[in-house]
Scaffold this motif. Structure first.
Motif, PDB file in Angstrom:
ATOM      1  N   ALA A 168       0.834  -1.210   0.000  1.00  0.00           N
ATOM      2  CA  ALA A 168       0.000   0.000   0.000  1.00  0.00           C
ATOM      3  C   ALA A 168       0.868   1.258   0.000  1.00  0.00           C
ATOM      4  O   ALA A 168       0.574   2.232  -0.700  1.00  0.00           O
ATOM      5  CB  ALA A 168      -0.935  -0.017   1.206  1.00  0.00           C
ATOM      6  N   VAL A 169       1.939   1.238   0.793  1.00  0.00           N
ATOM      7  CA  VAL A 169       2.848   2.386   0.842  1.00  0.00           C
ATOM      8  C   VAL A 169       3.552   2.559  -0.495  1.00  0.00           C
ATOM      9  O   VAL A 169       3.708   3.682  -0.999  1.00  0.00           O
ATOM     10  CB  VAL A 169       3.871   2.212   1.979  1.00  0.00           C
ATOM     11  N   PHE A 170       3.954   1.445  -1.091  1.00  0.00           N
ATOM     12  CA  PHE A 170       4.651   1.495  -2.369  1.00  0.00           C
ATOM     13  C   PHE A 170       3.744   2.046  -3.466  1.00  0.00           C
ATOM     14  O   PHE A 170       4.165   2.861  -4.300  1.00  0.00           O
ATOM     15  CB  PHE A 170       5.151   0.103  -2.736  1.00  0.00           C
ATOM     16  N   VAL A 171       2.483   1.595  -3.474  1.00  0.00           N
ATOM     17  CA  VAL A 171       1.515   2.094  -4.459  1.00  0.00           C
ATOM     18  C   VAL A 171       1.284   3.590  -4.260  1.00  0.00           C
ATOM     19  O   VAL A 171       1.205   4.354  -5.225  1.00  0.00           O
ATOM     20  CB  VAL A 171       0.191   1.307  -4.353  1.00  0.00           C
ATOM     21  N   SER A 172       1.177   4.026  -3.023  1.00  0.00           N
ATOM     22  CA  SER A 172       0.983   5.449  -2.741  1.00  0.00           C
ATOM     23  C   SER A 172       2.180   6.271  -3.223  1.00  0.00           C
ATOM     24  O   SER A 172       2.009   7.358  -3.792  1.00  0.00           O
ATOM     25  CB  SER A 172       0.776   5.644  -1.241  1.00  0.00           C
ATOM     26  N   PHE A 173       3.391   5.736  -3.002  1.00  0.00           N
ATOM     27  CA  PHE A 173       4.593   6.421  -3.463  1.00  0.00           C
ATOM     28  C   PHE A 173       4.606   6.539  -4.990  1.00  0.00           C
ATOM     29  O   PHE A 173       4.882   7.621  -5.547  1.00  0.00           O
ATOM     30  CB  PHE A 173       5.834   5.674  -2.977  1.00  0.00           C
ATOM     31  N   LEU A 174       4.302   5.439  -5.682  1.00  0.00           N
ATOM     32  CA  LEU A 174       4.285   5.464  -7.144  1.00  0.00           C
ATOM     33  C   LEU A 174       3.216   6.401  -7.687  1.00  0.00           C
ATOM     34  O   LEU A 174       3.412   7.070  -8.703  1.00  0.00           O
ATOM     35  CB  LEU A 174       4.048   4.045  -7.688  1.00  0.00           C
ATOM     36  N   ARG A 175       2.108   6.462  -6.986  1.00  0.00           N
ATOM     37  CA  ARG A 175       1.020   7.335  -7.429  1.00  0.00           C
ATOM     38  C   ARG A 175       1.415   8.806  -7.307  1.00  0.00           C
ATOM     39  O   ARG A 175       1.161   9.611  -8.218  1.00  0.00           O
ATOM     40  CB  ARG A 175      -0.230   7.039  -6.600  1.00  0.00           C
ATOM     41  N   HIS A 176       2.036   9.162  -6.182  1.00  0.00           N
ATOM     42  CA  HIS A 176       2.498  10.536  -6.024  1.00  0.00           C
ATOM     43  C   HIS A 176       3.608  10.865  -7.028  1.00  0.00           C
ATOM     44  O   HIS A 176       3.671  11.979  -7.558  1.00  0.00           O
ATOM     45  CB  HIS A 176       3.007  10.766  -4.597  1.00  0.00           C
ATOM     46  N   LEU A 177       4.465   9.885  -7.280  1.00  0.00           N
ATOM     47  CA  LEU A 177       5.517  10.077  -8.274  1.00  0.00           C
ATOM     48  C   LEU A 177       4.916  10.274  -9.660  1.00  0.00           C
ATOM     49  O   LEU A 177       5.406  11.089 -10.453  1.00  0.00           O
ATOM     50  CB  LEU A 177       6.457   8.866  -8.265  1.00  0.00           C
ATOM     51  N   LEU A 178       3.843   9.541  -9.954  1.00  0.00           N
ATOM     52  CA  LEU A 178       3.171   9.677 -11.246  1.00  0.00           C
ATOM     53  C   LEU A 178       2.592  11.081 -11.413  1.00  0.00           C
ATOM     54  O   LEU A 178       2.677  11.678 -12.489  1.00  0.00           O
ATOM     55  CB  LEU A 178       2.066   8.625 -11.375  1.00  0.00           C
ATOM     56  N   PHE A 179       2.006  11.619 -10.346  1.00  0.00           N
ATOM     57  CA  PHE A 179       1.485  12.985 -10.406  1.00  0.00           C
ATOM     58  C   PHE A 179       2.612  13.980 -10.733  1.00  0.00           C
ATOM     59  O   PHE A 179       2.411  14.930 -11.508  1.00  0.00           O
ATOM     60  CB  PHE A 179       0.830  13.369  -9.075  1.00  0.00           C
ATOM     61  N   LEU A 180       3.790  13.747 -10.161  1.00  0.00           N
ATOM     62  CA  LEU A 180       4.929  14.623 -10.428  1.00  0.00           C
ATOM     63  C   LEU A 180       5.367  14.511 -11.887  1.00  0.00           C
ATOM     64  O   LEU A 180       5.607  15.524 -12.560  1.00  0.00           O
ATOM     65  CB  LEU A 180       6.089  14.265  -9.494  1.00  0.00           C
TER      66      LEU A 180
ATOM     67  N   LEU B   2      11.686  11.202 -19.860  1.00  0.00           N
ATOM     68  CA  LEU B   2      10.595  11.442 -18.917  1.00  0.00           C
ATOM     69  C   LEU B   2       9.333  10.704 -19.329  1.00  0.00           C
ATOM     70  O   LEU B   2       8.624  10.142 -18.482  1.00  0.00           O
ATOM     71  CB  LEU B   2      10.320  12.944 -18.820  1.00  0.00           C
ATOM     72  N   ALA B   3       9.036  10.683 -20.624  1.00  0.00           N
ATOM     73  CA  ALA B   3       7.856   9.957 -21.119  1.00  0.00           C
ATOM     74  C   ALA B   3       7.989   8.461 -20.838  1.00  0.00           C
ATOM     75  O   ALA B   3       7.008   7.798 -20.464  1.00  0.00           O
ATOM     76  CB  ALA B   3       7.687  10.199 -22.611  1.00  0.00           C
ATOM     77  N   LEU B   4       9.196   7.923 -21.010  1.00  0.00           N
ATOM     78  CA  LEU B   4       9.420   6.505 -20.743  1.00  0.00           C
ATOM     79  C   LEU B   4       9.230   6.193 -19.256  1.00  0.00           C
ATOM     80  O   LEU B   4       8.590   5.187 -18.897  1.00  0.00           O
ATOM     81  CB  LEU B   4      10.832   6.115 -21.195  1.00  0.00           C
ATOM     82  N   MET B   5       9.755   7.045 -18.391  1.00  0.00           N
ATOM     83  CA  MET B   5       9.596   6.838 -16.944  1.00  0.00           C
ATOM     84  C   MET B   5       8.126   6.952 -16.529  1.00  0.00           C
ATOM     85  O   MET B   5       7.643   6.167 -15.704  1.00  0.00           O
ATOM     86  CB  MET B   5      10.437   7.871 -16.184  1.00  0.00           C
ATOM     87  N   THR B   6       7.412   7.913 -17.126  1.00  0.00           N
ATOM     88  CA  THR B   6       5.989   8.069 -16.818  1.00  0.00           C
ATOM     89  C   THR B   6       5.208   6.843 -17.278  1.00  0.00           C
ATOM     90  O   THR B   6       4.301   6.382 -16.577  1.00  0.00           O
ATOM     91  CB  THR B   6       5.430   9.330 -17.498  1.00  0.00           C
TER      92      THR B   6
END
Length: 286
Positions: A4-16, A247-251
């Motif tokens: 759950a923490v990992f998913v939350s981290f990835l989600r916030h990273l995705l917003f960035l 950046l597109a690849l990472m996103t």
């Protein structure tokens, strides 16, 4: 790490990542128009008769249209990805679709960067180098002319069409240099010091006509200034497009991985599943 923490981290990273991609789309469109305006508004044209002028202008228009299309696509896909990240648990298909689109955008942006690099190199060969040859073949003093005029210094030579008769180069070359210097309000290929003895009268404004046109009052801007500005603009676009493709690849990776996790845990019960696994392990140990 807890799922759950990992998913939350990835989600916030995705917003960035999405915020950066949204800004990158705007930056690409603005810089593409700026480069085109610099090229069109400042008489950056090939002076080599063999240079394909129409092909050059067509290439500029095509490149700007391509970059504007990519920039617009970046903005649209970023908005789609933003919605997908918000409704990750409700509509994971949106997140997956955005991830796939970013995955296709990455090679497209890299291709655009390659086109920018090749065009910049080609324009240097077709525009910058002929301009350099044009100036260099007219910047030296013709000693034969001085002797025929029975003069010791070039300053004593009479003017013809705004040029000292002691200068090398034919009338056509001088007219072309005058056209550049008067339209761009510049003097010399590398600046007014390029003319080591007598500056052409096109190096000065109409306030300094005739013998009043000297190095001290000549235009200080070099005649390659606007081409250099355009070339720097193209090089910046090349660097930015390479960065934006990464950046597109990472996103895309982030977005697709989140969609995969959602497919694996459709109800989002990461903690309960982890707890059950831990409980099973404890019973096995007991």
């Amino acid at each position: 790490m807890n799922t759950a923490v990992f998913v939350s981290f990835l989600r916030h990273l995705l917003f960035l990542f999405i915020a950066f991609k949204l800004m990158s789309g705007v930056i690409v469109m603005v810089m593409a128009e700026r480069c085109k305006n610099t090229f069109d508004d400042n008489e950056i044209i090939p002076f080599n008769a063999e240079a394909p002028r129409h092909a050059i202008f067509l290439s500029i228009d095509f490149l700007v249209a391509l970059l504007n299309a990519l920039g617009f696509l970046m903005i649209v896909v970023s908005c789609l990805a933003f919605i997908g990240a918000i409704y990750l648990h409700t509509y994971p298909l949106i997140n997956f679709s955005a991830g796939m689109t970013f995955l296709m955008l990455a090679p497209s942006e890299m291709t655009a960067a390659s086109v920018l690099h090749n065009l910049s190199h080609s324009f240097t060969k077709m525009i910058f180098d002929p301009m350099r040859v044009l100036f260099e073949t007219s910047s030296q003093i013709n000693q034969t002319t001085l002797r025929s005029l029975k003069l010791k210094t070039a300053h004593e030579a009479p003017f013809r069409s705004g040029w000292s008769m002691a200068y090398q180069g034919n009338v056509t070359n001088h007219y072309m240099i005058d056209y550049i210097q008067m339209n761009l309000k510049c003097c010399g290929f590398t600046g007014r010091q390029f003319w080591t003895t007598i500056v052409p009268r096109s190096c000065c404004s109409h306030h300094y006509a005739g013998d009043k046109c000297t190095l001290s009052v000549a235009y200080s801007r070099r005649c390659t200034y606007y081409f250099d500005v355009y070339d720097v603009c193209m090089n910046w676009l090349f660097v930015l497009m390479m960065c934006f493709s990464i950046l597109a690849l990472m996103t895309a990776i982030d977005s697709l991985y989140l969609a995969r996790i959602k497919a694996k845990y459709p109800k989002g019960d990461y903690r309960s599943e982890s707890s059950s696994e831990c409980g099973g392990d404890e019973q096995g140990v007991a």
